[in-house]
Design a protein around this motif. Structure first.
Motif, mmCIF file in Angstrom:
data_model
loop_
_atom_site.group_PDB
_atom_site.id
_atom_site.type_symbol
_atom_site.label_atom_id
_atom_site.label_comp_id
_atom_site.label_asym_id
_atom_site.label_seq_id
_atom_site.Cartn_x
_atom_site.Cartn_y
_atom_site.Cartn_z
ATOM 1 N N UNK A 67 0.843 -1.212 0.000
ATOM 2 C CA UNK A 67 0.000 0.000 0.000
ATOM 3 C C UNK A 67 0.873 1.256 0.000
ATOM 4 N N UNK A 68 1.926 1.218 0.793
ATOM 5 C CA UNK A 68 2.845 2.365 0.875
ATOM 6 C C UNK A 68 3.507 2.638 -0.473
ATOM 7 N N UNK A 69 3.972 1.570 -1.135
ATOM 8 C CA UNK A 69 4.616 1.737 -2.446
ATOM 9 C C UNK A 69 3.635 2.338 -3.453
ATOM 10 N N UNK A 70 2.409 1.775 -3.427
ATOM 11 C CA UNK A 70 1.395 2.222 -4.394
ATOM 12 C C UNK A 70 1.023 3.690 -4.155
ATOM 13 N N UNK A 71 0.912 4.042 -2.889
ATOM 14 C CA UNK A 71 0.565 5.435 -2.554
ATOM 15 C C UNK A 71 1.647 6.369 -3.079
ATOM 16 N N UNK A 72 2.904 5.981 -2.870
ATOM 17 C CA UNK A 72 4.004 6.838 -3.339
ATOM 18 C C UNK A 72 4.011 6.954 -4.862
ATOM 19 N N UNK A 73 3.772 5.837 -5.521
ATOM 20 C CA UNK A 73 3.795 5.867 -6.996
ATOM 21 C C UNK A 73 2.653 6.726 -7.511
ATOM 22 N N UNK A 74 1.476 6.537 -6.892
ATOM 23 C CA UNK A 74 0.323 7.301 -7.379
ATOM 24 C C UNK A 74 0.499 8.800 -7.119
ATOM 25 N N UNK A 75 1.221 9.119 -6.064
ATOM 26 C CA UNK A 75 1.480 10.541 -5.795
ATOM 27 C C UNK A 75 2.510 11.088 -6.780
ATOM 28 N N UNK A 76 3.504 10.262 -7.118
ATOM 29 C CA UNK A 76 4.589 10.733 -7.997
ATOM 30 C C UNK A 76 4.162 10.767 -9.462
ATOM 31 N N UNK A 77 3.302 9.842 -9.847
ATOM 32 C CA UNK A 77 2.855 9.768 -11.245
ATOM 33 C C UNK A 77 1.323 9.803 -11.236
ATOM 34 N N UNK A 78 0.733 10.983 -11.148
ATOM 35 C CA UNK A 78 -0.718 11.061 -11.018
ATOM 36 C C UNK A 78 -1.419 10.373 -12.198
ATOM 37 N N UNK A 79 -2.449 9.602 -11.859
ATOM 38 C CA UNK A 79 -3.239 8.941 -12.909
ATOM 39 C C UNK A 79 -2.618 7.657 -13.432
ATOM 40 N N UNK A 80 -1.503 7.255 -12.848
ATOM 41 C CA UNK A 80 -0.834 6.036 -13.350
ATOM 42 C C UNK A 80 -1.795 4.841 -13.297
ATOM 43 N N UNK A 81 -1.744 4.007 -14.319
ATOM 44 C CA UNK A 81 -2.551 2.776 -14.319
ATOM 45 C C UNK A 81 -1.717 1.667 -13.683
ATOM 46 N N UNK A 82 -2.383 0.867 -12.862
ATOM 47 C CA UNK A 82 -1.659 -0.200 -12.157
ATOM 48 C C UNK A 82 -2.352 -1.530 -12.414
ATOM 49 N N UNK A 83 -1.576 -2.504 -12.842
ATOM 50 C CA UNK A 83 -2.109 -3.860 -12.994
ATOM 51 C C UNK A 83 -1.401 -4.762 -11.989
ATOM 52 N N UNK A 84 -2.020 -5.903 -11.728
ATOM 53 C CA UNK A 84 -1.442 -6.793 -10.713
ATOM 54 C C UNK A 84 -1.739 -8.248 -11.037
ATOM 55 N N UNK A 85 -1.104 -9.147 -10.293
ATOM 56 C CA UNK A 85 -1.390 -10.589 -10.367
ATOM 57 C C UNK A 85 -1.916 -11.033 -9.010
ATOM 58 N N UNK A 86 -2.880 -11.940 -9.036
ATOM 59 C CA UNK A 86 -3.397 -12.510 -7.786
ATOM 60 C C UNK A 86 -3.505 -14.026 -7.956
ATOM 61 N N UNK A 87 -3.122 -14.752 -6.915
ATOM 62 C CA UNK A 87 -3.334 -16.204 -6.896
ATOM 63 C C UNK A 87 -4.418 -16.483 -5.869
ATOM 64 N N UNK A 88 -5.453 -17.219 -6.260
ATOM 65 C CA UNK A 88 -6.483 -17.596 -5.276
ATOM 66 C C UNK A 88 -6.327 -19.071 -4.938
ATOM 67 N N UNK A 89 -6.743 -19.407 -3.718
ATOM 68 C CA UNK A 89 -6.745 -20.813 -3.301
ATOM 69 C C UNK A 89 -5.365 -21.350 -3.015
ATOM 70 N N UNK A 90 -4.435 -20.450 -2.600
ATOM 71 C CA UNK A 90 -3.106 -20.952 -2.229
ATOM 72 C C UNK A 90 -3.247 -21.807 -0.966
ATOM 73 N N UNK A 91 -2.266 -22.673 -0.731
ATOM 74 C CA UNK A 91 -2.277 -23.613 0.399
ATOM 75 C C UNK A 91 -2.740 -22.919 1.683
ATOM 76 N N UNK A 92 -3.777 -23.429 2.285
ATOM 77 C CA UNK A 92 -4.238 -22.941 3.582
ATOM 78 C C UNK A 92 -5.051 -21.659 3.522
#
Ligand code: SAM
Ligand code: SF4
Ligand code: F3S
Length: 561
Positions: free
Chosen positions: A372-397
């Motif tokens: 969250x901290x990294x994203x906040x800094x990036x969004x402040x430094x590059x206003x309007x930046x688009x961010x994509x991500x990867x998510x894994x669901x159903x990992x062990x446990x």
């Protein structure tokens, strides 16, 4: 790295004599033609590439090697004498796709004796070499990713007079866990710079270029097979990369993407130099890294951005990089992103889970707060930046509550795009020591739930572009078949869920597709000659996965904010 939705069949090529079909290229200098060995037939090859951008880049090098020794591309896998399959192993499904093709390949070899099949990429791991022939019975030759530069040599297609670069060279590099080597990458490319200088990289696009900057991965994400298939991190020399960027700029490429499994660790394994004395980042990445005096990604971005054209603007107008690990995303990098005009306003930053306990089990090194901290800094430094991500669901446990935490974080962070997948146990990875205890049906349900949520977030994010003028780099003409498929399949990334996804192509117009600097897919109609140009488009429709717009007359970019 992001996985492409399809392992799209793209052109590839084994024993010397049997594959032969085409005559070798004639000698250029008639004075030496009498010394030329008898013309022998060279195979026509086809490269089938699965997986991520790194595989696409590797396939360009393999195709380049084969072309350099006189082979030609075959228009399809069925018409090839030499079939090179560049595999992905990130999930079981990716490997199953190639295993499922073994029958077809065996039949092809039966009806066309002389056809040879090479299997390369992440599916070829040293630790499992003995089982490969059983799993891929139609394959004649197996090459690990680091052995790919030896493709032509191993196939006997390189003569003793071949350029030095095509001969083999070795540099040892292995990943050691608890004193035991778990992966090897000891047949490294002699030098990509040599391959480039000798024209042995056959780029698949004239618009966008891949620039590998660091090979392998030193992370220990417990679910991931990549460190085992690609070995430890090896950074390319700084000046080689800048020189490649210079040649890409001179060739008129509009876009370059720097590639690595974790581009943020670029440079830590290079020698310290006085000219990098101002770099003092220190961080730990599995093992302690000391970046003092060594080049980093931020320095690389700045140096490539500083290559300018006659108009004083960056010669490569769009500069991207993939993939960034959140733990290693430095303030220096954020600074370079905000200050370099060519660096695109898009960041791919995989989060994997929105729950700290799960992240810890995944071996990701960061917490949700850090992300969250990294994203906040990036969004402040590059206003309007688009961010994509990867998510894994159903990992062990992963419990329902932990999965719900991921959904909550997605609602909070509002990604532009999410690449999500159900956890798939991979051989040899540390996660195999944990119970894969989330039932398949539950993984499926969680995946659908997450995708449904992202659809609404993506729709909202894309809606922010309505009525705005954007710069679109036109990449391709959209084939009719693809249009029909996209309209039938609402899950496809191009779907806008409207009766006519692509709009009506007017007289003399074709359906085109391209991307904005924010990496948004945009459909438009226009002249086929626009492919490769940056055009201005007024966005008139926004769907969850793509935008559609109208081409504006001005070619110069006048984006509205
Ligand atoms: N280094 C990049 C990164 O950290 O994102 C690329 C990693 S991997 C090639 C791309 C994505 O595949 C990962 O981000 C992860 O979401 C997914 N992935 C990797 N291993 C997986 C597995 N065993 N099951 C499901 N998804 C997996
Ligand atoms: Fe795999 Fe993690 Fe390396 Fe990415 S950073 S390639 S997920 S081990
Ligand atoms: Fe890429 Fe697949 Fe290998 S995503 S790094 S080709 S496992």
């Amino acid at each position: 790295m992001t996985m492409r939705p399809e392992g799209a069949l793209a052109p590839l090529a084994v024993g010397r004599v049997e594959m032969a079909r085409r005559a070798a290229a004639p000698a250029v200098d008639p004075a030496v033609s009498e010394f030329r060995p008898g013309a022998h037939e060279m195979p026509r090859f086809f490269v089938w590439t699965l997986g991520c951008q790194m595989n696409l880049s590797d396939s360009e090098e393999m195709a380049g090697q084969l072309l350099a020794v006189g082979c030609e591309r075959a228009p399809s896998l069925e018409m090839a004498d030499l079939i090179v399959i560049n595999t992905c192993a990130v999930r079981e499904h990716a490997e199953a796709k190639v295993i499922g093709r073994q029958g077809q390949l065996a039949e092809l070899k039966r009806t066309k004796p002389g056809v040879r099949v090479v299997l390369t990429g992440c599916g070829v791991r040293e630790s499992e070499r003995t089982g490969l022939a059983r799993r891929f019975p139609a394959v004649d030759t197996f090459l690990r990713p680091d052995e790919e530069p030896e493709l032509a040599l191993r196939l006997g297609l390189v003569s003793a007079q071949a350029p030095v670069g095509l001969q083999t060279a070795t540099t040892a590099a292995t990943t050691v866990v608890s004193g035991r080597p778990v992966s090897a990458a000891d047949h490294l490319a002699p030098n990509r710079a040599t391959a480039l200088a000798e024209g042995r990289v056959a780029r698949s696009s004239t618009i966008s270029a891949w620039l590998p900057i660091v090979y392998g991965c030193d992370k220990t994400c417990t679910y991931c097979i990549v460190p085992f298939s690609r070995g430890p991190e090896r950074s390319r020399p700084f000046d080689d990369i800048v020189a490649e960027a210079r040649s890409v700029a001179a060739a008129g490429f509009q876009e370059a993407t720097l590639l690595g499994q974790n581009v943020n660790s670029y440079g830590h394994d290079l020698p310290a130099e006085a000219r990098f004395g101002h770099i003092s980042t220190r961080r730990s990445s599995g093992r302690r890294l000391d970046l003092r005096g060594r080049p980093d990604l931020a320095e690389l971005l700045r140096s490539i951005d500083a290559i300018t054209g006659a108009d004083g603007r960056p010669a490569i107008p769009r500069l991207r990089f993939i993939t960034s690990h959140p733990w290693d995303l430095s303030d220096r990098l954020i600074g370079a992103m905000s200050e370099c005009p060519s660096v695109c306003e898009h960041l791919h930053l995989p989060i994997q889970s929105g729950d700290d306990v799960t992240l810890q089990r995944m071996g990701r090194q960061y917490t949700v707060d850090h992300y969250r901290d990294r994203l906040t800094r990036i969004r402040a430094a590059v206003p309007g930046i688009a961010v994509s991500t990867d998510v894994i669901v159903g990992f062990c446990g992963e419990t329902e509550a932990q999965f719900a935490a991921t959904l909550k974080v997605m609602e909070e962070l509002r990604f532009d795009t999410v690449f999500a997948a159900a956890y798939s146990p991979r051989p040899g990875t540390p996660a195999l020591r944990m119970a894969d205890d989330v039932p398949a049906a539950v993984k499926r349900r969680r995946l659908n739930e997450l995708l449904a949520l992202q659809e609404s977030i993506g729709l909202e994010r894309n809606g922010e572009w309505l009525g705005r003028n954007v710069e679109v780099l036109v990449e391709r003409i959209t084939p009719r078949k693809r249009q029909a498929a996209d309209e039938d399949n609402p899950a496809d990334d191009a779907s806008l869920r409207v009766p006519s996804l692509y709009g009506a192509a007017g007289e003399g117009s074709v359906a085109l597709a391209g991307r904005t600097r924010h990496n948004k897919l945009v459909h438009l109609s226009g002249d086929a000659a626009l492919v490769g140009s940056a055009v201005t488009v007024r966005i008139e429709f926004a769907g969850p996965f793509a935008l559609r717009g109208r081409l504006l007359p001005e070619r110069a970019i006048a984006p509205t904010s």
